[in-house]
Design a protein around this motif. Sequence first.
Motif, PDB file in Angstrom:
ATOM      1  N   UNK A  51      15.766 -20.782  -6.969  1.00  0.00           N
ATOM      2  CA  UNK A  51      16.828 -20.535  -5.976  1.00  0.00           C
ATOM      3  C   UNK A  51      17.503 -19.189  -6.265  1.00  0.00           C
ATOM      4  N   UNK A  52      17.642 -18.856  -7.532  1.00  0.00           N
ATOM      5  CA  UNK A  52      18.293 -17.595  -7.923  1.00  0.00           C
ATOM      6  C   UNK A  52      17.355 -16.419  -7.645  1.00  0.00           C
ATOM      7  N   UNK A  53      16.103 -16.586  -8.012  1.00  0.00           N
ATOM      8  CA  UNK A  53      15.110 -15.523  -7.782  1.00  0.00           C
ATOM      9  C   UNK A  53      14.973 -15.253  -6.277  1.00  0.00           C
ATOM     10  N   UNK A  54      14.914 -16.320  -5.475  1.00  0.00           N
ATOM     11  CA  UNK A  54      14.769 -16.134  -4.017  1.00  0.00           C
ATOM     12  C   UNK A  54      15.961 -15.354  -3.465  1.00  0.00           C
ATOM     13  N   UNK A  55      17.158 -15.706  -3.924  1.00  0.00           N
ATOM     14  CA  UNK A  55      18.362 -15.017  -3.426  1.00  0.00           C
ATOM     15  C   UNK A  55      18.320 -13.541  -3.819  1.00  0.00           C
ATOM     16  N   UNK A  56      17.851 -13.255  -5.026  1.00  0.00           N
ATOM     17  CA  UNK A  56      17.796 -11.852  -5.463  1.00  0.00           C
ATOM     18  C   UNK A  56      16.715 -11.088  -4.682  1.00  0.00           C
ATOM     19  N   UNK A  57      15.609 -11.771  -4.357  1.00  0.00           N
ATOM     20  CA  UNK A  57      14.579 -11.114  -3.529  1.00  0.00           C
ATOM     21  C   UNK A  57      15.149 -10.765  -2.147  1.00  0.00           C
ATOM     22  N   UNK A  58      15.860 -11.715  -1.557  1.00  0.00           N
ATOM     23  CA  UNK A  58      16.438 -11.454  -0.227  1.00  0.00           C
ATOM     24  C   UNK A  58      17.402 -10.272  -0.299  1.00  0.00           C
ATOM     25  N   UNK A  59      18.215 -10.271  -1.352  1.00  0.00           N
ATOM     26  CA  UNK A  59      19.199  -9.181  -1.504  1.00  0.00           C
ATOM     27  C   UNK A  59      18.495  -7.846  -1.729  1.00  0.00           C
ATOM     28  N   UNK A  60      17.375  -7.880  -2.453  1.00  0.00           N
ATOM     29  CA  UNK A  60      16.612  -6.643  -2.686  1.00  0.00           C
ATOM     30  C   UNK A  60      16.098  -6.099  -1.357  1.00  0.00           C
TER      31      UNK A  60
END
Length: 410
Positions: A51-60
Amino acid sequence: MAFVNDNYLKLKAGYLFPEIGRRVSKYASDNPTAKIIRLGIGDVTEPLPSAIIDAMHRATDEMGKRETFRGYGPEQGYDFLRNAIAKNDFTSRQANVSPDEIFVSDGSKCDTGNILDIFGSENVIAVTDPVYPVYVDTNVMAGRTGAADESGRYARLVYLPVTAENDFTPSLPDRKVDLLYLCYPNNPTGTVATRATLKKFVDYAKANDAIIFFDAAYEAYITDPSIPHSIYEIEGARDVAIEFRSFSKTAGFTGTRCAFTVVPKGLAAKSANGESVDLHSLWNRRHTTKFNGVSYIIQRGAEAVYSETGRTQVRSMIDFYLENAAILCRGLKAAGLVVHGGVNAPYVWLKTPGGMTSWQFFDHLLGKAHLVGTPGSGFGAAGEGYFRLSAFNSRANIEEAVSRITSLLR
Ligand code: MLT
């Protein structure tokens, strides 16, 4: 020639964890076949939850598009994260903290040192002993101590011993102090403070016009429902306490870097001319001058810790480390060691066997079992004769560590 800050010359040795790292690297290079298991520094080993990795990918991705690109963010942190923290970490526990009292940062280690910037050098400081060494060393660097004695204790610091003799519960200072550090769940002993203990310290701070620095970096490891997670769960704490929190151990952010500090509005200390000064404004002034905020991508990752999926994933990661701690405790007790902590914290604090000093046990464990822990005396004079093992590792390594210690002590 320019002058150095002479206070640095009072520091006893290198910072504890790099010092251990140096000794272990030397041992590893002298013994290249040794399979070393590191349970020294409390550094997480599990990968970040999806969930954290996905959020950081979206933000990237947002950062790669003109319409959603962001430059400097608010130094204090984005509202989306401050709101999520206030709601989930405080309001849900009946602790009264508003989003604008939260300052997002890159780590609690930095914040506990940096906070000293806004306090005068004449303050008398109390720390528990043993203690997270950053509290002591940053005060030495800032010139709030005299020289260290043989045992490593610095003049002008007030030490509050926490040992098995007092059930790891510090007594109140026997004199008036101005600043007082408490860390619960405790690093290094892995023990906790009850509501009654925290209330006693809040009352002391009120009566003595002192400020408590409350480091709650390990609050997510509390399993006992009667133990407070925040000092603001204690009546009156808003008037006397600053709290430090971190995503490092809570959500695996040791390498990702995100933390926060709460400075309640209305919390005050006095200026040299005796006037009351608001600490929230002063910290805001310091923070906005010396810090440019945590990156947007990381803050989106931190926000995801509070999402429904994030919460479940983070909980299972914490439960995994707590089970490691339980395996360590059970195994070490069965091997005949006296063990503390490890129930509401990722650290196990054991009494060194056979009257060995902490560093003797460190060398013994490294040399004979290729295991690295942290000598209790590295956390303070009252930690002598104790040793800390961290539960942050793979299950296989934790089980292997227990088996090696068991064989060693047989
Ligand atoms: C520890 O091992 O005590 C911690 O990892 C240190 C820290 O969080 O800075």
